[in-house]
Design a protein around this motif. Sequence first.
Motif, PDB file in Angstrom:
ATOM      1  N   GLN A   3      95.040  18.104  63.757  1.00 62.61           N
ATOM      2  CA  GLN A   3      95.754  17.878  64.755  1.00 62.61           C
ATOM      3  C   GLN A   3      95.365  17.097  66.104  1.00 62.61           C
ATOM      4  N   PHE A   4      96.014  16.069  66.582  1.00 67.30           N
ATOM      5  CA  PHE A   4      95.587  15.272  67.582  1.00 67.30           C
ATOM      6  C   PHE A   4      94.686  14.289  67.094  1.00 67.30           C
ATOM      7  N   ALA A   5      94.845  13.749  65.780  1.00 65.41           N
ATOM      8  CA  ALA A   5      93.969  12.835  65.282  1.00 65.41           C
ATOM      9  C   ALA A   5      94.775  11.301  65.190  1.00 65.41           C
ATOM     10  N   GLY A   6      94.130  10.422  64.659  1.00 67.44           N
ATOM     11  CA  GLY A   6      94.515   9.051  64.445  1.00 67.44           C
ATOM     12  C   GLY A   6      94.061   8.132  65.150  1.00 67.44           C
ATOM     13  N   ASP A   7      92.746   8.290  65.847  1.00 67.55           N
ATOM     14  CA  ASP A   7      92.060   7.484  66.609  1.00 67.55           C
ATOM     15  C   ASP A   7      91.883   5.948  65.978  1.00 67.55           C
ATOM     16  N   LYS A   8      92.113   4.836  66.762  1.00 68.18           N
ATOM     17  CA  LYS A   8      92.189   3.555  66.373  1.00 68.18           C
ATOM     18  C   LYS A   8      90.637   3.107  66.106  1.00 68.18           C
ATOM     19  N   VAL A   9      90.512   2.519  65.041  1.00 71.02           N
ATOM     20  CA  VAL A   9      89.112   1.896  64.622  1.00 71.02           C
ATOM     21  C   VAL A   9      89.107   0.425  65.228  1.00 71.02           C
ATOM     22  N   THR A  10      90.270  -0.277  64.886  1.00 70.79           N
ATOM     23  CA  THR A  10      90.413  -1.502  65.619  1.00 70.79           C
ATOM     24  C   THR A  10      91.888  -1.455  66.016  1.00 70.79           C
ATOM     25  N   GLU A  36      94.210   2.329  62.244  1.00 70.80           N
ATOM     26  CA  GLU A  36      94.064   3.344  62.699  1.00 70.80           C
ATOM     27  C   GLU A  36      93.884   4.398  61.666  1.00 70.80           C
ATOM     28  N   LEU A  37      93.265   5.675  61.819  1.00 64.91           N
ATOM     29  CA  LEU A  37      93.215   6.752  60.916  1.00 64.91           C
ATOM     30  C   LEU A  37      94.329   7.451  60.594  1.00 64.91           C
ATOM     31  N   ASN A  38      94.956   7.989  59.307  1.00 67.09           N
ATOM     32  CA  ASN A  38      95.607   9.035  59.121  1.00 67.09           C
ATOM     33  C   ASN A  38      95.231  10.409  59.541  1.00 67.09           C
ATOM     34  N   GLY A  39      96.091  11.236  59.798  1.00 71.84           N
ATOM     35  CA  GLY A  39      95.683  12.472  59.919  1.00 71.84           C
ATOM     36  C   GLY A  39      94.753  13.185  58.687  1.00 71.84           C
ATOM     37  N   ILE A  40      95.198  13.163  57.496  1.00 70.36           N
ATOM     38  CA  ILE A  40      94.575  13.277  56.386  1.00 70.36           C
ATOM     39  C   ILE A  40      95.096  12.203  55.494  1.00 70.36           C
ATOM     40  N   ALA A  41      93.877  11.381  54.977  1.00 69.77           N
ATOM     41  CA  ALA A  41      93.862  10.345  53.889  1.00 69.77           C
ATOM     42  C   ALA A  41      93.374  10.707  52.722  1.00 69.77           C
ATOM     43  N   LEU A  42      94.155  11.051  51.877  1.00 64.03           N
ATOM     44  CA  LEU A  42      93.732  11.374  50.385  1.00 64.03           C
ATOM     45  C   LEU A  42      93.509  10.060  49.591  1.00 64.03           C
ATOM     46  N   GLN A  43      92.462   9.670  49.252  1.00 65.26           N
ATOM     47  CA  GLN A  43      92.255   8.350  48.734  1.00 65.26           C
ATOM     48  C   GLN A  43      91.442   8.589  47.407  1.00 65.26           C
ATOM     49  N   GLY A  44      92.216   8.402  46.165  1.00 64.68           N
ATOM     50  CA  GLY A  44      91.880   8.379  44.917  1.00 64.68           C
ATOM     51  C   GLY A  44      91.564   9.775  44.593  1.00 64.68           C
ATOM     52  N   VAL A  45      92.122  10.813  45.210  1.00 62.03           N
ATOM     53  CA  VAL A  45      91.749  12.119  44.941  1.00 62.03           C
ATOM     54  C   VAL A  45      92.576  12.681  43.611  1.00 62.03           C
ATOM     55  N   GLY A  46      91.839  13.443  42.824  1.00 61.23           N
ATOM     56  CA  GLY A  46      92.424  14.165  41.735  1.00 61.23           C
ATOM     57  C   GLY A  46      93.251  15.188  42.019  1.00 61.23           C
ATOM     58  N   ARG A  47      93.832  15.721  40.640  1.00 62.01           N
ATOM     59  CA  ARG A  47      94.563  16.956  40.583  1.00 62.01           C
ATOM     60  C   ARG A  47      93.799  18.143  40.481  1.00 62.01           C
ATOM     61  N   GLY A  48      92.219  17.974  40.242  1.00 61.32           N
ATOM     62  CA  GLY A  48      91.601  19.204  40.192  1.00 61.32           C
ATOM     63  C   GLY A  48      91.215  19.567  41.871  1.00 61.32           C
ATOM     64  N   THR A  49      91.808  18.912  42.757  1.00 56.52           N
ATOM     65  CA  THR A  49      91.512  19.180  44.260  1.00 56.52           C
ATOM     66  C   THR A  49      92.595  20.182  44.681  1.00 56.52           C
ATOM     67  N   VAL A  50      92.473  21.081  45.477  1.00 60.45           N
ATOM     68  CA  VAL A  50      93.661  22.146  45.767  1.00 60.45           C
ATOM     69  C   VAL A  50      93.976  21.718  47.440  1.00 60.45           C
ATOM     70  N   VAL A  51      95.526  21.507  47.464  1.00 60.62           N
ATOM     71  CA  VAL A  51      95.840  21.190  48.799  1.00 60.62           C
ATOM     72  C   VAL A  51      97.017  22.254  48.902  1.00 60.62           C
ATOM     73  N   ASP A  52      96.864  23.216  49.933  1.00 58.26           N
ATOM     74  CA  ASP A  52      97.821  24.228  49.959  1.00 58.26           C
ATOM     75  C   ASP A  52      97.720  24.907  51.587  1.00 58.26           C
ATOM     76  N   TYR A  53      98.895  25.059  52.022  1.00 61.28           N
ATOM     77  CA  TYR A  53      99.093  25.478  53.499  1.00 61.28           C
ATOM     78  C   TYR A  53      98.402  24.631  54.302  1.00 61.28           C
ATOM     79  N   VAL A  54      98.705  23.389  54.521  1.00 61.26           N
ATOM     80  CA  VAL A  54      98.202  22.395  55.355  1.00 61.26           C
ATOM     81  C   VAL A  54      99.132  21.812  56.275  1.00 61.26           C
ATOM     82  N   GLN A  55      98.883  21.761  57.571  1.00 61.98           N
ATOM     83  CA  GLN A  55      99.331  21.039  58.674  1.00 61.98           C
ATOM     84  C   GLN A  55      98.888  19.866  59.253  1.00 61.98           C
ATOM     85  N   VAL A  56      99.572  18.739  59.540  1.00 62.24           N
ATOM     86  CA  VAL A  56      99.047  17.561  60.483  1.00 62.24           C
ATOM     87  C   VAL A  56      99.959  17.737  61.597  1.00 62.24           C
TER      88      VAL A  56
END
Length: 586
Positions: A325-332, A336-356
Motif C-alpha cells: 500500500q501507498f507505493a509507486g514512488d517515481k524513479v524518474t 514509476e514503480l508498480n505496487g507489485i511488478a511480477l516480471q518473468g515470474v513463473g507458475r511455480g510461484t504462489v500469489v493468493d490473497y493479495v491487495q494493492v
Amino acid sequence: MSFRKFSQALAIAVASLVGLTANALAFNIDESVEGFWWESALQANRGWALQYLPTGPEAGVVFISGYVYDAAGAATWIVGVSPTVYDGQYEVDIPLLAFEGGEFGPGAGSPTSTAWGNVNIVFNTCNSADFTFTGGADFTQSFDAFLSVVDTEGAGYDRCVYQEEFTGCPAFAQDLGDRNCGIGGTITQDITLTNDANWVLTSAVFIGERAEIGDPVPANGPTLTIEAGTRVIGTKAGRTALVISRGSRIIAEGQPHAPIVMTGENHEGTGATAGDWGGLVINGAAPLNTCDAPPCEAVGEGDSGAYGGDDPEDDSGVLRYVRVQFAGDKVTDEDELNGIALQGVGRGTVVDYVQVHRNADDGIEFFGGTVNARHLILTDIQDDSVDWTQGWQGKIQFGVIKQIQDETVETDRGFELDNLEQNNDAAPRSGGVLANFTVLGKPGKLGMNPRRGTGGNFSNFIVTGFGTCLDIDDAATFAAAGTPGNLTGVLTFENTILNCSTNIVENDEAAADPWSSIAFFNGQPGNSLGNPNLDGVFPPANAAYLSGFRLDPEVYDDFFEDVDWIGAFRSRDSAWHYNWSEFLDD
C-alpha cells in the motif's frame, strides 16, 4: 508481577469477544490484545479488561476497565479510552476516569466521573505487557496474558502470532530504535524478517545480486522469509523498493488474521499518500516475447534488474495474505514503480490473497511469465489497476477492483491489456484466463481495454460504474480474436455483466474497427447489459446471476474453482476478503 487474561471457566465466553483478526501486524495493538489481564501471582488475581474497537483502516481505540480498592476494601470502577492507535504501534497511553454512584438493575442511577490518572501500556508479546500507572497511583506492573481458547474438540490454542519478545535487531540489520530494524542494499544470504519488529527499508533492497542481461540464473539464490503479521516500511527519502532478483525467492506467508503489510511511513489517518515508497518487484526466469530468438530477457522498471528466461515453472516464492500500500514512488519523471511488478515470474510461484492499495502507478502488472493468482484486491489505484504485457500467460480467479471516486485524484483503466507494443503479434501472445471479478469504476474512465494484439478469456465478470466498460483496440487484437460468430478462442467474454455510461465503444481509432465489438459481446453465452444492483462490492441476495453461470470446462481447467455465480463474491457473508484486507469500506 504476572497477570493472566482469564480462567478456563470463561474460555468460551471470552473466545466470543477476542477477534484476533483484522489488522494484526508488527506488533499491532488490535483484537489480539483483547481479554482479561490479571496478576496471577496474587491470590486476589487483580487485573484489567481490555477491548479493541476498530475506528477505520489500520486504526482503532483501546477500552480499559477494572476495579481498584482502598485500604478499607472499598472498590472504585476505573475506565479509560485511548486516543487512536495505528497498526505497527505497540505502546499506548490511556487517560483513566474513576466512576462512582449509579445503580445495578433496570435504572442507571446518576454515576459521576473524575480524572483518576493515566496508564501507559507497552505490549511485549501477545501474552505479556508492562502497565505503568501515574496520577491516581504511581507504580508499574508486569502483566501476563494467556488466552486458552477452547475449540469444538476441546483443544486449546493461541491464534495470536506475536509470541516472541523483541530483544534486538539481527546482524544483517541496523537498529533504528523503537523496535525498528533497518535493511538496505544487496543481501546475498537467507534472512527472515520476524514479526517482533518493524522492518524499515533504508534504501532499495535487492535480495540477491541485481541481474544483468545475459547473466546465468543462480541455482540457489538467497531466500527472504517474512513472518505472518510483519510490517515492512518503505521510505520516500531513500527511494526505497523491495526487489527479489532473478534466482532468489520471497516466502511471505501471512495469515487471515495476521497479514504481512508493506507500506510507507504514514497511515491513512496520518498523511499517507500514493508514492510514499517504491513497491515490490519480483524477477523470475519464465518466458517473455520481447525478442525474436528465445529465451528472451528484459530489464525491469526502476532499474530493478534483468528478468525472463526459459522456465515456465519458475518458482520465485509465495505471496499469501499480503498487502502492498501507498507505493509507486517515481524513479524518474517517466519511470514509476508498480505496487507489485511480477516480471518473468513463473507458475511455480504462489500469489493468493493479495491487495494493492493507493499505488501511484499500476496496481499489479504482469511482464510476461506464467504466474497465476487468486483472490486479488486493487483499491484506489492511480493508474491502471491490472496491467499485462510481454506475453503473460497466466490465470486469475476471484478479484475486486474498486477505483477511487475522489475527483481530485487521478486514475486510469481497470484493465490495460497488451501483447507487446513493439510487435503486436509477438509470440507467445499475452492471454490471461480470468474468472470471477467485480470491477467498480469511476465515471469517465475505461473498464477493460484489450489492445496491441492481446488475447484473454474473461468469464463471470461484473464491470460497472465506468464511463466505458469495454474498448477493444488495434487491428492485431481484432484479427487474433476472429470474427463475431467465428471466434478463434483467443479473446472471449462469457457470463459477463456490463453497466456503464457507454457499455461498449466502437470505432474510436483512426481506422474503423474490422467488426462490431457489440456483436462480439452479444454473441457469446451468458453476457448481459444491466445494473447488477451491488451493495458496495456485494451482490444483492437472490440476484439472478448468483447461480446457473458455470465456467466453460474447455477453457477453465482444474486451477479454477467450479463456481456458478458472476462476480467476486456470492454473498457478503461468504466473502473471502475479511480480516486480512483493508480500505474496501465494507
